[in-house]
Design a protein around this motif. Sequence first.
Motif: not given
Length: 318
Positions: A54, A58, A300, A304-305, A307-309, A311-312, A315, A317
């Motif tokens: 992540a 990112t 995580s 929040k940053p 956690r979002e990274a 998840l990407r 997925k 992304k």
Amino acid sequence: MRPSQAYVNLSFFQPPAFLMIGIPGLEAIHGWIAIPFSSMYTVALTGNCLILLAVKKTPRLHQPMYYFLSMLALTDVGLTLSTMPTTLAVLWFDHRLIGFNACLVQMFFLHSFSVVESSVLLAMSFDRFVAISNPLRYVAVLTNNVIIRIGLAIVVRATVSLFPVPFLLKRLNFCPGKILLSHSFCFHADVMKQACADITVNILYGLYVVLSTVGVDSLLIVLSYTLILHTVMGLASPMERVRALNTCISHILAVLVFYIPVIGVSMIHRFGRHLPHIVHCLIAYVYLVVPPVLNPIIYSVKSKPIREAMLRVLKGKR
């Protein structure tokens, strides 16, 4: 060769291998115990590798705070891999033997990664202090070169501190009948007790390493948070105080998750000889297995940053 020399050579003994007990008293259900251990190791490796990916993928996480988090994740991967092979071999396959030299190598890496983790947590507390006390110069103070130097200093410190330990053990005479290790990995205090020789030097050096690394680090972390609280209390707005402290919660939890078991292990080995052996064993497992499992969960959930990274990454992304 003089007779006295021959006697010394003949009387000196080092076992070709040690026999690991695993979890004493629960040998009959090791197969069942292996299931939660396998799950914890899987969570530890998956979670920490996700954090590393992540941060790498990112660009907005290419900041000092997340670089230090990557160091923590990498250390937790190393700590997990240090104990996982022998622990699962004992629990799943009842493979209890470990060679003498292999045991010393595992012990070196196990304790080295523990020292590295303590040092990284100290570096993260310094990061939080700079971010809160002097936010305008945060990036200027913690440049990439400074972070690389801190990382190298942490590795060198751990290596230099632990390098003498295997050699101090190799000089000891061991008893042929004392080859049982109390855990499913090689712990310094456990291996040391198998010797039939004066281990005063080993005890003193082990105490020196603990005090000069984990002991010093814990005191400096407390000092850094004292300064952080002093700075936060000087902020005019209550919202600013809450926001500043909120950036430290993940790190505080990681510190507690690491240092509470460390203190427990140290206290039990020195003052808890009367306690059942399984207590010593379980505290050692908590010390080595739980922090790598919980740290990715803590960060995580609280960040929040991150956690979002993560998840990407899951997925696929960028």
